[in-house]
Design an enzyme around this catalytic site. Structure first.
Site, short mmCIF file in Angstrom:
data_model
loop_
_atom_site.label_atom_id
_atom_site.label_comp_id
_atom_site.label_asym_id
_atom_site.label_seq_id
_atom_site.Cartn_x
_atom_site.Cartn_y
_atom_site.Cartn_z
N ARG A 105 0.83 -1.20 0.00
CA ARG A 105 0.00 0.00 0.00
C ARG A 105 0.87 1.25 0.00
O ARG A 105 0.64 2.18 -0.77
CB ARG A 105 -0.93 -0.02 1.22
CG ARG A 105 -2.24 -0.74 1.00
CD ARG A 105 -2.10 -2.16 0.45
NE ARG A 105 -3.38 -2.83 0.35
CZ ARG A 105 -3.93 -3.53 1.34
NH1 ARG A 105 -3.31 -3.66 2.51
NH2 ARG A 105 -5.11 -4.11 1.16
N ASP B 122 -7.41 -14.03 0.82
CA ASP B 122 -8.51 -13.35 1.52
C ASP B 122 -9.24 -12.41 0.57
O ASP B 122 -8.73 -12.04 -0.48
CB ASP B 122 -7.96 -12.55 2.71
CG ASP B 122 -7.00 -11.45 2.27
OD1 ASP B 122 -6.16 -11.71 1.39
OD2 ASP B 122 -7.10 -10.33 2.79
N GLU B 123 -10.43 -12.03 0.96
CA GLU B 123 -11.19 -10.94 0.33
C GLU B 123 -11.17 -11.00 -1.20
O GLU B 123 -10.68 -10.10 -1.87
CB GLU B 123 -10.66 -9.59 0.83
CG GLU B 123 -10.85 -9.40 2.33
CD GLU B 123 -10.34 -8.07 2.82
OE1 GLU B 123 -10.95 -7.51 3.76
OE2 GLU B 123 -9.32 -7.58 2.30
N TRP C 12 -7.23 -13.99 11.02
CA TRP C 12 -7.33 -12.53 11.15
C TRP C 12 -8.74 -12.07 11.46
O TRP C 12 -8.92 -11.01 12.05
CB TRP C 12 -6.81 -11.85 9.88
CG TRP C 12 -7.74 -11.88 8.70
CD1 TRP C 12 -7.86 -12.88 7.78
CD2 TRP C 12 -8.66 -10.86 8.29
NE1 TRP C 12 -8.79 -12.55 6.82
CE2 TRP C 12 -9.30 -11.31 7.11
CE3 TRP C 12 -9.01 -9.60 8.80
CZ2 TRP C 12 -10.27 -10.56 6.44
CZ3 TRP C 12 -9.97 -8.85 8.12
CH2 TRP C 12 -10.59 -9.33 6.97
N TYR D 257 -4.19 -5.63 15.12
CA TYR D 257 -3.99 -4.84 13.91
C TYR D 257 -3.52 -3.45 14.36
O TYR D 257 -4.30 -2.66 14.90
CB TYR D 257 -5.30 -4.73 13.12
CG TYR D 257 -5.48 -5.82 12.08
CD1 TYR D 257 -5.05 -7.12 12.33
CD2 TYR D 257 -6.07 -5.54 10.86
CE1 TYR D 257 -5.22 -8.11 11.38
CE2 TYR D 257 -6.24 -6.53 9.89
CZ TYR D 257 -5.81 -7.81 10.16
OH TYR D 257 -5.98 -8.79 9.21
N ASP E 32 -2.70 -0.86 12.71
CA ASP E 32 -3.20 0.33 12.04
C ASP E 32 -4.41 0.90 12.78
O ASP E 32 -4.79 2.05 12.57
CB ASP E 32 -3.57 0.03 10.58
CG ASP E 32 -4.48 -1.18 10.43
OD1 ASP E 32 -4.26 -2.17 11.14
OD2 ASP E 32 -5.40 -1.13 9.59
N TRP F 52 -0.82 -2.74 8.54
CA TRP F 52 -1.34 -2.40 7.22
C TRP F 52 -1.14 -0.90 7.00
O TRP F 52 -1.47 -0.09 7.86
CB TRP F 52 -2.81 -2.78 7.10
CG TRP F 52 -3.05 -4.24 7.31
CD1 TRP F 52 -3.56 -4.84 8.42
CD2 TRP F 52 -2.78 -5.28 6.37
NE1 TRP F 52 -3.63 -6.20 8.23
CE2 TRP F 52 -3.16 -6.50 6.98
CE3 TRP F 52 -2.25 -5.31 5.07
CZ2 TRP F 52 -3.02 -7.73 6.34
CZ3 TRP F 52 -2.13 -6.53 4.44
CH2 TRP F 52 -2.51 -7.72 5.06
N THR F 53 -0.63 -0.52 5.83
CA THR F 53 -0.10 0.84 5.68
C THR F 53 -0.92 1.76 4.79
O THR F 53 -0.40 2.76 4.28
CB THR F 53 1.35 0.77 5.13
OG1 THR F 53 1.33 0.16 3.83
CG2 THR F 53 2.25 -0.01 6.06
#
Length: 541
Positions: free
Chosen positions: A148, A314-315, A381, A406, A408, A456-457
């Protein structure tokens, strides 16, 4: 003396004088201790300005000596540190245990031992003490998302040093996503030529109206990766790469449009995604796509010697597959029930492919849907449920529930928190995280390899922002991962805070832009940049 983080299992103070390192102090390194010897000379030598000259290697005891040795009677990552007025003896069960003991020795020398050059008038004294220590879990990880927002190589090396200082031993390296592809693949050069940069970037949460109207990108050459992996290995850290399939793949599709579902979308019009969330553009379930990613993984295996390879999983939105004649034909050909089973087929292909090459697949807990081969592991997660299901099915598990670790997620409910994302997760919340679900039996709990914190960025545009979100909470997480702590409700958070008062000095010496206990400093705030606060308590596990 009792301010070591993570907290050792046993620490006993002795009567007597401190041992003081000086110009005549030697390092006597026994067989198999060379890695820690190099690190001590380079790191403590720089901080103290002392030569730390070689001592005898035949095991003979000398005065004014730091003696390094291995003892097979200790666990591989365990160590014993004995400080007496006449010298120091550091013993490891293996090279890793010896190295973790050296980290404790450095902490005992005081915060200035974490600097890169000596300050005037410094004294380097170690208290008389005996420490016997070993980690709770073999997997003590940090997931670093460089897709990211790209982190240049020097920043990654710095984070490896920060991990080592906290006795963390797995870097989960998130290298690809919709917003960027960060690793050179020689047989597919467009992955970095096209996929490693985007024209602009959403500033803040995806609901924010703000944009940074300039290109963002970067990638690691294969030699960069080799350097990172070698640097990590010197610090007893394993680097586990992640290449996302079949979702989170828009950057790859932008580089090679044939990877996408070309019968339902004009993939030639796609670019690397410039906003956050979950892209609808996913990989086409074709033989050509499988061969393409086999080529990617072949080059990856040559760069990363880790047992585990992370494939994401995932996702993955299914809308394009539902509309794609090609995907529907594949479902019929394989006699699958639906698109969810199609994703499971995709994951299982690489599960088998990696196993045939002596590696093990690990993926996010969605990979459980459809069944896994015995050797695959799960990173849980979406709370604890995926980890519980995986352990009960006989799969190894790494616990990293969003609601707890997490990083973030915001650290306080105050309005001055920069780009507040997710649930409030304070330093104390992280300290009270328990990786092993209470509902697992003893046998099932044995499948919990350990735990990791995830960074997560999306809203971390530079190193200072990563530091702010990661620290000091990573110190609390490291103690959870390493130390044999009581049940969460019984943990001595007040004691941990007292030790943190000293540890902040170490972070200062290392130049870490952590969140101060009193809240963000003026330059750490991001006024007017929207986040995504979530009200109320997190979901139950």
């Amino acid at each position: 003396m009792t301010d070591v983080i993570p907290q050792p299992r046993r620490m006993t103070a002795h009567e007597g004088d401190f041992f003081e390192l000086g110009p005549d102090t030697r390092v006597a390194a026994g067989a198999g201790t060379e890695r820690t010897e190099r690190w001590l000379r380079a790191t403590l030598g720089a901080a103290t300005g002392l030569p730390l000259a070689p001592g005898t290697r035949d095991g003979a005891v000398e005065g004014d000596t730091v003696r390094l040795s291995l003892d097979g009677g200790l666990s591989t990552e365990g160590y014993r540190l004995v400080v007496e007025p006449t010298g120091v003896h550091l013993t490891g069960g293996g090279p890793a245990g010896l190295f973790w003991g050296a980290q404790t020795l450095r902490q005992l020398l005081g915060p200035d031992a974490f600097r890169r050059a000596p300050l005037p008038g410094g004294r380097w004294r170690l208290p008389p003490v005996r420490i016997e220590d070993a980690p709770r879990f073999p997997w003590r990880g940090l997931m670093l998302d460089v897709a990211r927002h790209f982190m240049p190589k020097d920043g990654v090396l710095r984070y490896l040093d920060l991990m080592a200082a906290h006795k963390l031993n797995v870097l989960h390296f998130h290298l690809t996503d919709d917003q960027g592809w960060r690793v050179e693949i020689k047989r597919h050069p467009k992955l970095t030529e096209t996929g490693s940069w985007r024209a602009r970037t959403k500033y803040g949460h995806r609901a924010s109206p703000l944009w940074e109207e300039k290109p963002h990108g970067g990638y690691y050459t294969q030699d960069d990766i080799r350097e990172i992996v070698a640097y990590a290995a010197e610090r007893n850290i394993t680097v586990v790469p992640e290449i996302d399939v079949p979702g989170h793949s828009q950057a790859a599709i932008a580089a090679y449009p044939e990877l996408g579902n070309t019968d339902v979308v004009d993939t030639t019009a796609l670019s690397v995604w410039d906003t956050w969330g979950v892209s609808p553009n996913v990989l086409a379930p074709t033989e050509a796509t499988l061969r393409f990613y086999e080529g990617v993984f072949e080059e990856l295996l040559a760069l990363f010697p880790s047992e585990f390879i992370h494939i994401g999983g995932d996702e993955c939105p299914k809308d394009q597959w539902r509309r794609s004649a090609t995907a529907q034909a594949r479902i019929e050909e394989l006699a699958l029930a639906d698109e969810d089973e199609l994703q499971a087929w995709f994951v299982q292909h690489f599960d088998t492919w990696l196993a045939e090459r002596g590696r093990r697949l690990i993926g996010w807990d969605e990979i459980l849907e459809g069944g896994l081969a015995k050797g695959a592991a799960v990173a849980s997660w979406r709370g604890y449920a995926g980890g519980v299901a995986a352990a009960r099915a006989g799969h190894d598990v790494v616990m990293c529930p969003e609601q707890q670790v997490y990083l973030d997620h915001r650290q306080h409910a105050g309005e001055d928190e920069p780009v507040p994302i997710g649930f409030v997760r304070t330093l104390e919340d992280v300290y009270r995280f328990e990786p092993v679900p209470a509902e697992l039996t003893a046998d099932e709990s044995g499948h919990v390899l350990g735990t990791q914190a995830n960074v997560w960025t999306e809203v971390m545009e530079n190193q200072a922002r990563v530091d702010y979100q990661t620290f000091p909470r990573l110190a609390a997480f490291a103690e959870v991962a390493w130390s044999a702590l009581p049940a969460p409700a019984d943990r001595d958070f007040a004691g941990f805070e007292r030790r943190m008062a000293v540890h902040y000095g170490r972070l200062d010496a290392l130049g870490v832009a952590y969140r101060p206990p009193g809240g963000p400093l003026p330059w750490q705030r991001r006024p007017g940049v929207l986040g995504r606060p979530i009200d109320g308590p997190p979901p139950d596990k």
